[in-house]
Design a protein around this motif. Structure first.
Motif, PDB file in Angstrom:
ATOM      1  N   THR A 129     104.960  65.098 -28.211  1.00 57.89           N
ATOM      2  CA  THR A 129     105.393  66.380 -27.680  1.00 57.89           C
ATOM      3  C   THR A 129     106.910  66.379 -27.601  1.00 57.89           C
ATOM      4  O   THR A 129     107.540  65.319 -27.502  1.00 57.89           O
ATOM      5  N   GLY A 154      98.504  71.857 -29.116  1.00 60.60           N
ATOM      6  CA  GLY A 154      98.171  72.130 -27.709  1.00 60.60           C
ATOM      7  C   GLY A 154      99.184  73.053 -27.078  1.00 60.60           C
ATOM      8  O   GLY A 154      99.405  74.164 -27.537  1.00 60.60           O
ATOM      9  N   ILE A 155      99.797  72.584 -25.990  1.00 54.98           N
ATOM     10  CA  ILE A 155     100.816  73.356 -25.286  1.00 54.98           C
ATOM     11  C   ILE A 155     101.946  73.717 -26.244  1.00 54.98           C
ATOM     12  O   ILE A 155     102.417  72.887 -27.017  1.00 54.98           O
ATOM     13  N   ASP A 161     104.122  66.439 -21.481  1.00 55.26           N
ATOM     14  CA  ASP A 161     104.435  67.853 -21.687  1.00 55.26           C
ATOM     15  C   ASP A 161     105.365  68.380 -20.591  1.00 55.26           C
ATOM     16  O   ASP A 161     106.303  69.143 -20.865  1.00 55.26           O
ATOM     17  N   SER A 199     102.238  78.965 -23.825  1.00 54.54           N
ATOM     18  CA  SER A 199     100.978  79.279 -24.490  1.00 54.54           C
ATOM     19  C   SER A 199     100.254  77.972 -24.770  1.00 54.54           C
ATOM     20  O   SER A 199     100.782  76.886 -24.511  1.00 54.54           O
ATOM     21  N   HIS A 200      99.040  78.077 -25.298  1.00 54.03           N
ATOM     22  CA  HIS A 200      98.249  76.877 -25.607  1.00 54.03           C
ATOM     23  C   HIS A 200      97.370  77.202 -26.801  1.00 54.03           C
ATOM     24  O   HIS A 200      96.499  78.075 -26.735  1.00 54.03           O
ATOM     25  N   LEU A 245      98.054  74.954 -18.633  1.00 51.83           N
ATOM     26  CA  LEU A 245      99.128  75.928 -18.490  1.00 51.83           C
ATOM     27  C   LEU A 245      99.487  76.147 -17.015  1.00 51.83           C
ATOM     28  O   LEU A 245     100.665  76.266 -16.664  1.00 51.83           O
ATOM     29  N   GLY A 294     106.618  71.944 -27.959  1.00 45.67           N
ATOM     30  CA  GLY A 294     105.183  71.855 -27.717  1.00 45.67           C
ATOM     31  C   GLY A 294     104.607  70.541 -28.205  1.00 45.67           C
ATOM     32  O   GLY A 294     105.323  69.645 -28.655  1.00 45.67           O
ATOM     33  N   ALA A 335      92.555  74.285 -21.386  1.00 44.86           N
ATOM     34  CA  ALA A 335      93.855  74.798 -21.808  1.00 44.86           C
ATOM     35  C   ALA A 335      94.494  75.631 -20.696  1.00 44.86           C
ATOM     36  O   ALA A 335      95.699  75.512 -20.425  1.00 44.86           O
TER      37      ALA A 335
END
Length: 389
Positions: free
Chosen positions: A304, A270-271, A137, A161-162, A243, A288, A239
């Motif tokens: 990702t 996820g992310i 990520d 965000s997540h 972040l 993401g 999460a």
């Protein structure tokens, strides 16, 4: 209606813009190669069931459909290249370890995805398959940021965000899980009254958390506030930790957090991140994590990545400066032909002026001229009196 008119939200790309887009394409593909990404080029059209597998209803809505005259099966014109690249990783390459792939090409949307958006983006992007850890990520986000920076965008902001935060709330409340599509839609619209209207159908702690999510946006300090006001669920804590790690990895790059950003909730796992530029209403980069999408192609893999529209990115940059060029007369004399060939082989732009068009405006900035002087063809500045000889 004139035959030269194009459908709404479609436009030709004229010389200056086309040159800028092509320069960006080369720049970014060369950048991705330095990170170890391999280029793939999927087809423009695929069988519809393959093209939309695992992508959610949003992509279905934006995909043009047609019938294959050879097989009779339904085809789709791609609206996003990421599912195609996922198919290539899962089904064709089938590698055991980490795979890095990049891509570019036109995609077509039935509807524009935002204000001023074209329905035919020129998509370019990069994906990492086979690694579930935060390192992938971080690499994807850093490469996305470097793409915008190398392109020359003077100022931009990254929003994080997540989707694990919302998903943890839904999984902890069976009633909320049954309303997931409605809840995601309300969060996407930041519709706090709409979320409040669902309170009598949800557990009190779930209802309270969902209503506070749209207020959890700002700089990275929002993460601590989220820990204070959201339920103490392990997946939410994980999460928020992810972040925080991602934010630290970007160093002094301006970063924001928006825990109600559920863009791509039918697809991402996820992310999620987006890059915004002042004065432009749409995200210029979106990306993401989307683990296990490849399962529909026979192989679930962590994944990702990100993508952006080259046309949109080019439009954010200052108008390109005309390329300097050499003006040369038209002729087939061997010495002239050789002189022009030698200059072009050296990388110079040489525009040969056709007879009768000597005084027309050129697309290029001809600041030099190829002239015959003392029996030899020489390049001289156009401001020089020698250019008139």
């Amino acid at each position: 209606m004139g035959k030269w008119l194009l459908p709404e939200s479609l436009a030709d790309i004229l010389p200056a813009e086309a040159r800028r887009i092509e320069e960006l394409r080369r720049l970014l593909l060369d950048l991705y190669r330095t990170y170890g990404y391999e280029l793939v080029l999927p087809p423009l059209v695929e069988y519809l069931d393959s093209l939309l597998s695992g992508s959610g209803g949003d992509l279905d809505l934006h995909t043009f459909k047609l019938v294959d005259q050879l097989s009779g099966r339904s085809l789709g014109i791609r609206a996003d290249m990421t599912p195609q690249v996922t198919r290539i990783d899962a089904h064709l390459l089938n590698r055991a370890g980490t795979t890095r792939l990049c891509y570019y090409g036109s995609v077509l949307h039935t509807l524009p995805r935002g204000l001023w958006a074209t329905r035919e983006p020129l998509q370019i992007g990069a994906e990492i398959y086979g690694h579930a850890g935060p390192e992938a990520d971080i690499e994807a986000l850093q490469l996305a940021v470097e793409s915008v920076r190398r392109a020359g965008v003077p100022s931009f902001r990254v929003d994080l965000s997540h989707l694990g935060v919302v998903q943890a709330l839904l999984d902890a409340d069976p009633a909320a899980a049954g309303l997931s599509d409605v809840i995601f839609g309300l969060l996407r619209d930041k519709d706090v009254p709409g979320l409040a209207a669902l309170a009598d159908q949800l557990r009190p702690d779930t209802a309270k958390a969902l209503q506070v999510l749209p207020t959890l946006y700002g700089d990275l300090d929002v993460l601590q506030r989220a820990r204070d006001v959201l339920p103490a669920l392990p997946r939410i804590a994980q999460a928020l930790d992810a972040l925080a790690t991602l934010g630290r990895a970007l160093g002094d790059q301006p970063v924001g957090v928006d825990l109600a950003d559920v863009h791509g909730f039918q697809y991402h796992t996820g992310i999620v991140f987006a890059v915004y530029c002042p004065g432009w209403p749409n995200a210029i980069v979106r990306g993401g994590r989307y683990d296990d999408v490849g399962e529909v192609y026979g192989r679930a893999r962590p994944a990702t990545g990100f993508s952006l529209d080259l046309r949109e990115l080019a439009g954010l940059l200052p108008a390109p400066i005309a390329s300097p060029a050499i003006s040369a007369p038209w002729g087939l004399e061997p010495a002239l032909v050789q002189a022009v060939r030698t200059l072009r082989d050296a990388g110079h732009i040489v525009v040969q002026v056709l007879p009768g068009h000597e005084h027309e405006q050129q697309e290029f900035l001809c600041d030099r001229a190829l002239v015959l002087r003392d029996g030899n063809w020489q390049v001289v500045p156009l401001s020089s009196p020698q250019a008139a000889s």
